[in-house]
Design an enzyme around this catalytic site. Structure first.
Site, PDB file in Angstrom:
ATOM      1  N   SER A 240      -2.094  18.931  26.056  1.00 31.47           N
ATOM      2  CA  SER A 240      -3.249  19.401  25.281  1.00 31.47           C
ATOM      3  C   SER A 240      -2.914  19.542  23.793  1.00 31.47           C
ATOM      4  O   SER A 240      -3.818  19.695  22.973  1.00 31.47           O
ATOM      5  CB  SER A 240      -3.781  20.727  25.836  1.00 31.47           C
ATOM      6  OG  SER A 240      -2.855  21.774  25.636  1.00 31.47           O
ATOM      7  N   HIS A 241      -1.620  19.511  23.433  1.00 33.37           N
ATOM      8  CA  HIS A 241      -1.251  19.622  22.019  1.00 33.37           C
ATOM      9  C   HIS A 241      -0.228  18.559  21.613  1.00 33.37           C
ATOM     10  O   HIS A 241       0.562  18.752  20.698  1.00 33.37           O
ATOM     11  CB  HIS A 241      -0.801  21.049  21.683  1.00 33.37           C
ATOM     12  CG  HIS A 241      -1.961  22.003  21.705  1.00 33.37           C
ATOM     13  ND1 HIS A 241      -2.481  22.486  22.888  1.00 33.37           N
ATOM     14  CD2 HIS A 241      -2.758  22.474  20.724  1.00 33.37           C
ATOM     15  CE1 HIS A 241      -3.533  23.250  22.633  1.00 33.37           C
ATOM     16  NE2 HIS A 241      -3.724  23.264  21.324  1.00 33.37           N
TER      17      HIS A 241
ATOM     18  N   GLU B  46      -7.405  21.534  27.048  1.00 32.67           N
ATOM     19  CA  GLU B  46      -7.256  21.193  28.463  1.00 32.67           C
ATOM     20  C   GLU B  46      -8.625  20.818  29.055  1.00 32.67           C
ATOM     21  O   GLU B  46      -8.738  19.890  29.855  1.00 32.67           O
ATOM     22  CB  GLU B  46      -6.654  22.403  29.183  1.00 32.67           C
ATOM     23  CG  GLU B  46      -6.009  22.128  30.499  1.00 32.67           C
ATOM     24  CD  GLU B  46      -4.881  21.109  30.421  1.00 32.67           C
ATOM     25  OE1 GLU B  46      -4.981  20.117  31.155  1.00 32.67           O
ATOM     26  OE2 GLU B  46      -3.952  21.293  29.615  1.00 32.67           O
TER      27      GLU B  46
HETATM   28  P1  NDP Z   1      -0.499  27.289  29.965  1.00 31.70           P
HETATM   29  O1  NDP Z   1      -1.350  28.178  30.778  1.00 31.70           O
HETATM   30  O2  NDP Z   1      -0.270  25.908  30.433  1.00 31.70           O
HETATM   31  O3  NDP Z   1       0.949  27.961  29.769  1.00 31.70           O
HETATM   32  C1  NDP Z   1       1.076  29.194  29.177  1.00 31.70           C
HETATM   33  C2  NDP Z   1       2.505  29.709  29.241  1.00 31.70           C
HETATM   34  O4  NDP Z   1       2.772  30.147  30.559  1.00 31.70           O
HETATM   35  C3  NDP Z   1       3.570  28.686  28.909  1.00 31.70           C
HETATM   36  O5  NDP Z   1       4.613  29.330  28.222  1.00 31.70           O
HETATM   37  C4  NDP Z   1       3.995  28.204  30.307  1.00 31.70           C
HETATM   38  O6  NDP Z   1       5.310  27.671  30.347  1.00 31.70           O
HETATM   39  C5  NDP Z   1       3.898  29.469  31.101  1.00 31.70           C
HETATM   40  N1  NDP Z   1       3.656  29.229  32.518  1.00 31.70           N
HETATM   41  C6  NDP Z   1       2.714  28.416  33.075  1.00 31.70           C
HETATM   42  N2  NDP Z   1       2.789  28.488  34.412  1.00 31.70           N
HETATM   43  C7  NDP Z   1       3.794  29.365  34.709  1.00 31.70           C
HETATM   44  C8  NDP Z   1       4.369  29.846  35.924  1.00 31.70           C
HETATM   45  N3  NDP Z   1       3.911  29.466  37.110  1.00 31.70           N
HETATM   46  N4  NDP Z   1       5.401  30.727  35.834  1.00 31.70           N
HETATM   47  C9  NDP Z   1       5.862  31.133  34.640  1.00 31.70           C
HETATM   48  N5  NDP Z   1       5.369  30.699  33.458  1.00 31.70           N
HETATM   49  C10 NDP Z   1       4.343  29.837  33.498  1.00 31.70           C
HETATM   50  O7  NDP Z   1      -0.987  27.223  28.461  1.00 31.70           O
HETATM   51  P2  NDP Z   1      -2.427  27.396  27.786  1.00 31.70           P
HETATM   52  O8  NDP Z   1      -3.382  26.388  28.316  1.00 31.70           O
HETATM   53  O9  NDP Z   1      -2.838  28.811  27.833  1.00 31.70           O
HETATM   54  O10 NDP Z   1      -2.035  27.013  26.270  1.00 31.70           O
HETATM   55  C11 NDP Z   1      -1.472  25.739  25.994  1.00 31.70           C
HETATM   56  C12 NDP Z   1      -1.107  25.630  24.538  1.00 31.70           C
HETATM   57  O11 NDP Z   1      -2.276  25.627  23.750  1.00 31.70           O
HETATM   58  C13 NDP Z   1      -0.226  26.735  23.971  1.00 31.70           C
HETATM   59  O12 NDP Z   1       0.955  26.121  23.503  1.00 31.70           O
HETATM   60  C14 NDP Z   1      -1.029  27.314  22.802  1.00 31.70           C
HETATM   61  O13 NDP Z   1      -0.276  27.643  21.645  1.00 31.70           O
HETATM   62  C15 NDP Z   1      -1.985  26.190  22.498  1.00 31.70           C
HETATM   63  N6  NDP Z   1      -3.201  26.680  21.872  1.00 31.70           N
HETATM   64  C16 NDP Z   1      -3.363  26.569  20.519  1.00 31.70           C
HETATM   65  C17 NDP Z   1      -4.504  27.050  19.897  1.00 31.70           C
HETATM   66  C18 NDP Z   1      -4.670  26.992  18.414  1.00 31.70           C
HETATM   67  O14 NDP Z   1      -5.682  27.463  17.925  1.00 31.70           O
HETATM   68  N7  NDP Z   1      -3.764  26.456  17.662  1.00 31.70           N
HETATM   69  C19 NDP Z   1      -5.585  27.648  20.669  1.00 31.70           C
HETATM   70  C20 NDP Z   1      -5.300  27.761  22.075  1.00 31.70           C
HETATM   71  C21 NDP Z   1      -4.145  27.281  22.647  1.00 31.70           C
HETATM   72  P3  NDP Z   1       5.488  26.045  30.530  1.00 31.70           P
HETATM   73  O15 NDP Z   1       4.985  25.459  29.233  1.00 31.70           O
HETATM   74  O16 NDP Z   1       6.951  25.844  30.771  1.00 31.70           O
HETATM   75  O17 NDP Z   1       4.619  25.635  31.693  1.00 31.70           O
HETATM   76  O1  PYC Z   2      -6.824  24.011  22.724  1.00 26.71           O
HETATM   77  O2  PYC Z   2      -8.080  25.789  22.411  1.00 26.71           O
HETATM   78  C1  PYC Z   2      -7.395  24.856  21.993  1.00 26.71           C
HETATM   79  C2  PYC Z   2      -7.194  24.727  20.528  1.00 26.71           C
HETATM   80  C3  PYC Z   2      -8.014  25.190  19.546  1.00 26.71           C
HETATM   81  C4  PYC Z   2      -7.433  24.821  18.343  1.00 26.71           C
HETATM   82  C5  PYC Z   2      -6.265  24.160  18.639  1.00 26.71           C
HETATM   83  N1  PYC Z   2      -6.143  24.123  19.983  1.00 26.71           N
END
Ligand code: NDP
Ligand code: PYC
Length: 335
Positions: free
Chosen positions: A45-46, A184
């Site tokens: 997703s990133h 995602e």
């Molecule tokens: P996920 O739910 O995929 O993962 C979140 C965290 O939980 C990760 O550190 C992951 O580690 C860990 N994790 C996942 N499953 C398990 C498990 N079963 N046991 C233990 N740890 C676990 O991520 P999101 O979809 O919430 O977010 C994805 C990315 O999106 C992030 O990197 C975030 O910074 C980015 N994002 C950026 C935004 C922006 O505005 N710039 C906005 C929203 C999100 P692992 O990676 O090893 O699976």
């Molecule tokens: O995946 O929610 C997201 C997001 C917003 C801005 C960058 N990533």
């Protein structure tokens, strides 16, 4: 046919795409580092999926492709003015100053302002844990999440990331405060796949598994009222407190969620050794006890993907390869 590239070859391709789009060499390299890291660590997703949105933002004139971030220090507060450029270069310029300030005071805060933000936060956190610091990073995004108990998009997907230094790979978590990142949901839409129940509601507030309806409606916060409160905290600390756009304003200013939003980011760094003589023995005991139960630590999946990418390279689908080739040959005309 799939194509397998080395990490360095993918990085060079992404730098070339952003150079052709008019980014300065430093901006192009910093953006390429974070996008390549996402793809290398299997954070789809990133990863390269984000290139199109970045190019659209350049084409729309909503980012300064030549920005030279500036850094100033006021006690334990480091301020980085991204000058309207992408966040990764602003972070890279401020991070050494943040680390030095945290070592001097025991803790320090870095407020990045006026940055266009599209990236995951763990690449930033890992730059600080590599220097023996603990770190916490957060930012708003644009309104796409309903607060718990509400039905309209208001909060951003507001990521929160934390890192603790360890021998070898650090302890790092990094998550959206929505059930999942919006990216995602967009990837599900692109693949023609339904999203799981519980991720989102449609524009009328009804539960939906249709990604298009979800994107037109609102995502849900993770953990109900708990995720909603953490997301609200991020709006308060990383927008109101540092004088930058909150998610409502960022969406209003942008007017189009296929572009990347402009707002700020807050990064806190701690020098654990300034708080107690040996913080690491107890920390290791805790982390080993968690893993000892068979539970996986956050980021373990990423580190495994990274190790595989380092030896086997990064495999792209035919669609991903075609997109990169289009961006490379057409530049901004590709979006
Ligand atoms: P996920 O739910 O995929 O993962 C979140 C965290 O939980 C990760 O550190 C992951 O580690 C860990 N994790 C996942 N499953 C398990 C498990 N079963 N046991 C233990 N740890 C676990 O991520 P999101 O979809 O919430 O977010 C994805 C990315 O999106 C992030 O990197 C975030 O910074 C980015 N994002 C950026 C935004 C922006 O505005 N710039 C906005 C929203 C999100 P692992 O990676 O090893 O699976
Ligand atoms: O995946 O929610 C997201 C997001 C917003 C801005 C960058 N990533």
């Amino acid at each position: 046919m799939t194509q397998t590239l080395s990490i360095a070859a993918l990085f060079d391709t992404i730098v070339a795409i952003f150079a052709k789009a008019g980014l300065s060499p430093d901006q192009a390299a910093a953006v390429a580092r974070t996008v390549t890291a996402g793809e290398r660590d299997a954070c789809k997703s990133h990863g390269i999926y984000r290139i199109e949105g970045c190019l659209r933002t350049v084409k729309a004139g909503k980012v300064n492709p030549l920005a030279e971030p500036t850094v100033t220090v006021d006690g334990a507060i480091v301020r980085v003015d991204a000058q309207g450029g992408f966040a990764p270069l602003a972070f890279e310029r401020g991070a050494p100053v943040l680390a030095e300030t945290a070592r001097r005071h025991g803790l320090a805060a870095m407020a990045i302002g006026d940055c266009v933000h599209f990236s995951a936060l763990w690449p930033e956190i890992e730059q600080l844990t590599a220097q023996g610091l603990a770190a916490l990073a957060m930012c708003p995004s644009y309104s796409s999440v309903a607060p718990a108990g509400g039905i309209q998009a208001l909060l951003g997907t507001n990521p929160l990331a934390f890192g603790w230094p360890r021998p070898g790979n650090p302890y790092v978590f990094d998550f959206a405060t929505s059930v999942v990142a919006r990216g995602e949901v967009e990837l599900h839409r692109r693949a023609g796949k339904p999203i799981p129940e519980g991720w989102a509601i449609d524009a009328e507030g009804a539960a939906t598994t249709d990604p298009t309806a979800a994107l037109a409606g609102a995502l849900l916060p993770f953990g109900g009222h708990k995720g909603s409160a953490i997301s609200t905290m991020i709006e308060l600390l990383a927008a109101a407190m540092i004088g930058e756009n909150d998610s409502v304003t960022a969406r209003k200013v942008l007017g189009d969620m296929t572009l990347s939003p402009t707002h700020g980011e807050l990064v806190l760094a701690f020098d654990p050794r300034r708080f107690t003589a040996d913080p690491f023995t107890a920390a290791e005991a805790l982390l080993e006890a968690i893993a000892g139960q068979g539970a996986r630590l956050p980021s373990q999946r990423r580190f495994a993907a990274r190790a595989a990418a380092e030896t086997e390279g990064i495999t792209l689908t035919p669609d991903e390869t075609a997109r990169l080739e289009r961006f490379l040959s057409l530049g901004l005309d590709a979006v």
